[in-house]
Design an enzyme around this catalytic site. Structure first.
Site, PDB file in Angstrom:
ATOM      1  N   GLU A  26       0.780  -1.240   0.000  1.00 14.53           N
ATOM      2  CA  GLU A  26       0.000   0.000   0.000  1.00 14.53           C
ATOM      3  C   GLU A  26       0.816   1.297   0.000  1.00 14.53           C
ATOM      4  O   GLU A  26       0.792   2.071   0.963  1.00 14.53           O
ATOM      5  CB  GLU A  26      -1.004  -0.020   1.173  1.00 14.53           C
ATOM      6  N   GLU A  72      -6.168  -7.998  -0.624  1.00 15.48           N
ATOM      7  CA  GLU A  72      -6.837  -7.789   0.663  1.00 15.48           C
ATOM      8  C   GLU A  72      -8.284  -7.443   0.402  1.00 15.48           C
ATOM      9  O   GLU A  72      -8.585  -6.584  -0.405  1.00 15.48           O
ATOM     10  CB  GLU A  72      -6.245  -6.593   1.440  1.00 15.48           C
TER      11      GLU A  72
HETATM   12  C1  LIG Z   1      -2.697  -8.305   4.731  1.00 14.68           C
HETATM   13  O1  LIG Z   1      -2.535  -7.544   5.879  1.00 14.68           O
HETATM   14  C2  LIG Z   1      -1.950  -6.290   5.720  1.00 14.68           C
HETATM   15  C3  LIG Z   1      -1.824  -5.585   7.014  1.00 14.68           C
HETATM   16  O2  LIG Z   1      -1.018  -6.279   7.896  1.00 14.68           O
HETATM   17  C4  LIG Z   1      -2.794  -5.497   4.833  1.00 14.68           C
HETATM   18  O3  LIG Z   1      -2.222  -4.241   4.645  1.00 14.68           O
HETATM   19  C5  LIG Z   1      -2.908  -6.223   3.540  1.00 14.68           C
HETATM   20  O4  LIG Z   1      -3.734  -5.498   2.718  1.00 14.68           O
HETATM   21  C6  LIG Z   1      -3.470  -7.609   3.729  1.00 14.68           C
HETATM   22  N1  LIG Z   1      -3.419  -8.344   2.505  1.00 14.68           N
HETATM   23  C7  LIG Z   1      -4.344  -9.182   2.105  1.00 14.68           C
HETATM   24  C8  LIG Z   1      -4.086  -9.867   0.854  1.00 14.68           C
HETATM   25  O5  LIG Z   1      -5.362  -9.373   2.721  1.00 14.68           O
END
Ligand SMILES: *[C@H]1O[C@H](CO)[C@@H](O)[C@H](O)[C@H]1NC(C)=O
Ligand SMILES: *[C@@H]1O[C@H](CO)[C@@H](O)[C@H](O)[C@H]1NC(C)=O
Ligand SMILES: *[C@@H]1O[C@H](CO)[C@@H](O)[C@H](O)[C@H]1NC(C)=O
Length: 333
Positions: free
Chosen positions: A160, A267
């Site tokens: 991000e 995510e």
């Molecule tokens: C996994 O967790 C992180 C935060 O620890 C988050 O920023 C990320 O978007 C998540 N990724 C997924 C694939 O869910």
């Protein structure tokens, strides 16, 4: 996931490739991957380096095995760059942290699932936006060389990026790709992430310049994130509507198709209520209908320290593990 409002950093859940025909009650989806983030090693980001067991912890492989047995086949495992390679990006690995981390990665890949190596740094190192593509490339060469013979590992350039010049975000992604390939890691997928928290809903506004990334191995996958609350931050268990999931990924899908790219929803999550459940299903149905470009999805998030977190996928009693696993199972590969 934005973590500014919580003292512990949320980790990601990864998708895993399930053993074929393990569970006859489920149809096989057309996704290649489905899984969860596995948080813990990135927790306690306010304490660098921090103490294992106090500020951060490594994910629980026994719990991961339960998700593998359920059919997940990809796990995204966040870590902090400052703990992995302290002081300067061109430095060397911290042995204890690397060993704790790689034990989890190797466990996952040893089970035949994919493990996503995720520097959970939002494009920052010690809080400062990364600007040196050269240093960043060296960081990635150092880390990728450790995994170059494991083709079940996936490299995620950074979690991000946000509030950065778009040209810098593109250059950093390209530097990571170059560093990984220069290190001899040529068979692994690379997940690239965009600016503005790599949101799918705003991808075509902020991240169209990402189209020009190049990879000699041609294994780039565009990782986007999408939450369904009003500001898209994933901080509320209330979703905007039962159709918001699909609505927020349509434009990004068209972008992937128009440009001949592949994507993964790295995510996503929803609260334990019927509006969110319908919205999540609508989104996943749409992604699956477009599995020519969408390779899969990864829930946010599992991990041992989530407690009663609204999206916890940790067995045996995490809120999402209890409320969403049966919904998600029909999308497992
Ligand atoms: C996994 O967790 C992180 C935060 O620890 C988050 O920023 C990320 O978007 C998540 N990724 C997924 C694939 O869910
Ligand atoms: C790891 O997960 C397993 C399965 O849920 C659980 O029995 C065990 O207590 C967990 N270990 C730790 C250290 O949390
Ligand atoms: C991508 O590269 C092409 C060829 O160099 C160029 O014409 C185009 O403007 C670039 N696109 C973006 C979005 O930067």
């Amino acid at each position: 996931m934005k973590t500014s409002i919580i003292s512990i950093v949320l980790s990601t859940a990864g998708l895993t490739l399930g053993a074929p025909s393990k569970d006859t009650k489920k149809r096989a989806s057309s996704f290649e991957w489905f899984g969860s983030n596995e948080s813990g090693a990135e927790f306690g980001s306010g304490n660098i380096p921090g103490v294992e067991g106090t500020d951060y912890t490594f994910p629980n492989t026994t719990a991961i095995q339960i998700l593998i047995d359920a059919g997940m086949n990809i796990f995204r495992v966040p870590f902090l760059m400052e703990r992995m390679i302290p002081t300067e990006m061109t430095g060397s690995l911290n042995t204890a942290y690397f060993e704790g981390y790689s034990e989890v990665i190797n466990y996952i890949t040893g089970q035949g699932a994919h493990a996503v190596v995720d520097p959970h740094n939002f494009g920052r190192y010690y809080g400062t936006p990364i600007s040196s593509t050269s240093d960043f490339q060296t960081f990635w060469s150092t880390l990728a060389s450790q995994f170059k013979s494991n083709d079940k590992v996936i490299f995620d350039t950074n979690n991000e990026y946000h509030d950065m010049d778009e040209s810098v975000v593109v250059a950093l992604n390209q530097a990571a790709i170059d560093g990984i390939r220069d290190a001899g890691a040529t068979t692994q997928y690379i997940f690239v992430e965009g600016n503005s928290y790599t949101g799918a809903w705003t991808w075509t506004t902020y991240n169209t310049a990402m189209v020009n990334l190049t990879d000699p191995s041609d294994l780039i996958v565009y990782e986007m994130h999408q939450y369904l609350d009003s500001d898209g931050s994933g901080t509320s268990d209330q979703c905007v509507s039962s159709t918001i999931g699909q609505e927020r990924v349509v434009d990004a899908t068209t972008w992937l198709q128009t440009n001949g790219k592949r994507g993964i929803l790295g995510e996503f999550a929803g609260g334990a209520n019927s509006v969110c459940e319908e919205a999540v299903e609508g989104m996943l149905n749409y992604l699956e209908q477009n599995s020519d470009v969408w390779l899969g999805a990864s829930w946010w998030s599992a991990g041992p320290w989530w407690g009663d977190y609204i999206f916890s996928m940790e067995p045996p009693s995490g809120t999402a593990y209890v409320n969403y696993l049966s919904i998600l199972e029909s999308y497992f590969p």
